[in-house]
Design an enzyme around this catalytic site. Structure first.
Site, short mmCIF file in Angstrom:
data_model
loop_
_atom_site.label_atom_id
_atom_site.label_comp_id
_atom_site.label_asym_id
_atom_site.label_seq_id
_atom_site.Cartn_x
_atom_site.Cartn_y
_atom_site.Cartn_z
N GLU A 26 -4.12 15.67 -5.43
CA GLU A 26 -4.71 15.09 -4.37
C GLU A 26 -4.49 15.05 -3.08
O GLU A 26 -3.39 15.51 -2.42
CB GLU A 26 -4.31 13.67 -4.35
CG GLU A 26 -5.74 12.90 -4.33
CD GLU A 26 -4.98 11.50 -4.58
OE1 GLU A 26 -4.40 10.40 -6.01
OE2 GLU A 26 -4.50 10.45 -3.81
N CYS B 148 9.67 6.17 -7.85
CA CYS B 148 9.25 5.31 -7.01
C CYS B 148 8.70 4.22 -7.90
O CYS B 148 7.17 3.96 -7.94
CB CYS B 148 8.70 5.14 -5.54
SG CYS B 148 9.54 6.78 -4.73
N GLY C 212 4.33 13.67 -4.86
CA GLY C 212 5.92 14.89 -4.78
C GLY C 212 6.42 14.72 -4.10
O GLY C 212 5.98 14.49 -3.29
N SER D 272 11.31 8.37 3.31
CA SER D 272 10.95 6.70 2.84
C SER D 272 12.36 6.29 2.40
O SER D 272 13.07 5.79 1.67
CB SER D 272 10.39 7.28 1.28
OG SER D 272 9.35 7.97 2.08
N HIS E 93 12.68 2.53 3.24
CA HIS E 93 11.76 1.27 2.66
C HIS E 93 12.14 -0.19 2.12
O HIS E 93 12.57 -1.50 1.35
CB HIS E 93 11.22 1.70 1.05
CG HIS E 93 9.89 2.67 1.18
ND1 HIS E 93 9.19 2.67 1.96
CD2 HIS E 93 9.65 3.69 0.22
CE1 HIS E 93 8.53 3.70 1.39
NE2 HIS E 93 8.75 4.14 0.66
N CYS F 151 -1.84 6.08 -2.85
CA CYS F 151 -0.71 7.42 -3.16
C CYS F 151 -1.17 7.72 -4.45
O CYS F 151 -0.69 7.08 -4.90
CB CYS F 151 0.58 7.25 -2.62
SG CYS F 151 1.07 9.32 -2.52
N1 SAH Z 1 7.67 12.02 -1.89
C1 SAH Z 1 7.88 11.62 -0.88
C2 SAH Z 1 7.16 12.15 -0.24
C3 SAH Z 1 5.07 11.25 -1.01
S1 SAH Z 1 4.83 9.67 -0.61
C4 SAH Z 1 8.90 10.39 -0.04
O1 SAH Z 1 9.11 9.72 -0.62
O2 SAH Z 1 8.44 10.48 0.66
C5 SAH Z 1 4.59 10.02 0.82
C6 SAH Z 1 4.88 8.40 1.06
O3 SAH Z 1 4.21 6.97 0.24
C7 SAH Z 1 5.96 7.54 1.35
O4 SAH Z 1 7.25 7.41 2.18
C8 SAH Z 1 6.27 6.74 -0.43
O5 SAH Z 1 7.12 6.39 -0.10
C9 SAH Z 1 5.10 5.92 0.35
N2 SAH Z 1 4.20 5.29 -0.99
C10 SAH Z 1 3.83 5.69 -1.93
N3 SAH Z 1 3.29 5.06 -2.76
C11 SAH Z 1 3.01 4.34 -1.92
C12 SAH Z 1 1.68 2.58 -1.85
N4 SAH Z 1 1.48 2.23 -2.96
N5 SAH Z 1 2.30 2.05 -0.63
C13 SAH Z 1 2.50 2.37 0.84
N6 SAH Z 1 3.59 3.15 0.67
C14 SAH Z 1 3.42 4.10 -0.84
#
Ligand code: SAH
Length: 360
Positions: A109, A133, A176, A231, A233, A350
């Protein structure tokens, strides 16, 4: 962390479009071809974005055949595209090459976002993800495999071709974990910013990581000018562990130390991503704890209402709470923005589009 399962049926042939200019030059030298051929072929691949050897018109047929026997020319095919009526955001699903050869039903994607300052593409760095995650759809099926440099480049080339406009910004924030595919991601950054390729400024590239500290320290020494996004969080390890399994082995303190090392080496301001989950990480106390972690640092915090996925019960914080959280950070002189939602009419968290395609 989950183990990596390498696909046994995967073709191991190298992609010609994963070779840097120097590597391509070296390969052609070994084939006793004149040096200028490397320049011509690199230009066909990375400026003109051809999808087959036949299109390399000024390269002799014999050489094209020799190259084709030795190297794949990896091309991504568009499977589906969703277009937002509101802001022009486009979500793409691309077939990865073995889709055709082994019928593995797997796709990746990418997302195009149109801003006043230019076109930005969010690319995937792996097929799936093993970070686990809990709020993220990309990781539900685990990791399939790493993407090659050519497959990351192709996401940008094919989108640029589709819209007929130049891409100026890249975020490696799709499916990824880029620091889990380190060598290919670093090579990709060199190739996409190569003056003989698309020549996208490294300052317009952002790499997002959940905070794998060893590769982050290595990354700091690569002499790159990209923005590093973390990230985070959560403001403490206890909360972070309820959202991100990686927090069981790496502490926030270690992550911030690695981010500081990146800032010290590159002078690039760090971005911290903070997905806001109702009643989990959005209290005033959490905001104050975050202030304590980041006070005095040259950084920027992005607050993102979590995008709920059906497999888990994470709910986004309410807008007034997010605003309140932002106010607390601002009062303490931390740079902060609430991430603007793009493409809300084609909204999918995502990795959700990819997942729903796989289920079909
Ligand atoms: N693995 C890397 C990059 C991919 S995720 C990382 O963890 O940064 C990209 C971003 O989208 C990250 O900050 C991740 O925590 C966030 N993300 C993933 N799923 C999400 C969701 N459902 N809602 C909000 N942010 C999300």
């Amino acid at each position: 962390m989950y183990p990596v399962f390498e696909r046994k049926d995967r073709m191991k042939q190298i992609s010609i479009n994963s070779l840097t200019k120097e590597e391509l030059t070296q390969q052609l030298k070994e084939m006793q071809e004149p040096a200028f051929r490397a320049g011509q072929i690199y230009d066909w691949l990375h400026v003109k974005h051809v999808s087959s050897y036949d299109q390399m018109l000024n390269v002799p047929k014999q050489l094209r055949e020799k190259l084709a026997a030795q190297y794949n020319l990896t091309v991504l095919k568009q499977v589906e595209v969703l277009c937002s009526e509101i802001d022009g955001t486009r979500k793409y699903l691309f077939q990865i090459p073995e889709y055709e050869t082994t019928l593995v039903n797997n796709v990746i994607e990418s997302v195009l976002m149109k801003y006043k300052h230019g076109n930005s593409v969010c690319i995937s760095s792996q097929v799936g993800c093993r970070m686990g995650c809990l709020f993220c759809a990309s990781t539900l099926g685990g990791l399939e495999r790493n993407l090659e440099p050519a497959e990351m480049l192709e996401q940008i080339y094919r989108i640029q071709e589709d819209i007929g406009e130049r891409i100026s910004n890249i975020v490696i924030m799709g499916t990824g974990e880029p620091m889990d595919n380190y060598d290919n991601v670093v090579k990709f950054i060199h190739m996409i910013s190569d003056k003989d390729g698309l020549n996208i400024s490294q300052r317009n590239i952002t790499v997002s990581t959940c905070g794998l500290i060893e590769p982050m320290h290595r990354f700091a020494k690569e002499d790159l000018q990209v923005t590093l996004a973390i990230s985070l969080h959560a403001p403490n390890d206890t909360i972070r562990k309820t959202m991100m399994p990686v927090a069981n082995s790496i502490t926030i303190r270690e992550v911030i130390e690695a981010a500081d090392a990146y800032y010290n080496e590159t002078g690039r301001r760090i971005s911290y991503e903070y997905s806001m989950v109702k009643d989990v990480n959005d209290s005033d106390a959490c905001a104050m704890e975050l202030v304590k972690l980041l006070r005095g640092k040259n950084c920027h915090v992005n607050l993102i209402p979590v995008n709920p996925i059906e497999e888990r019960n994470f709910t986004a914080s309410v807008a007034s709470n997010i605003q309140n959280f932002k106010n607390i950070l601002e009062k303490n002189r931390i740079n902060v923005t609430i991430r603007r939602e793009m493409g809300s009419d084609i909204n999918a968290a995502c990795g959700q589009l990819r997942k729903s395609h796989a289920e079909k």
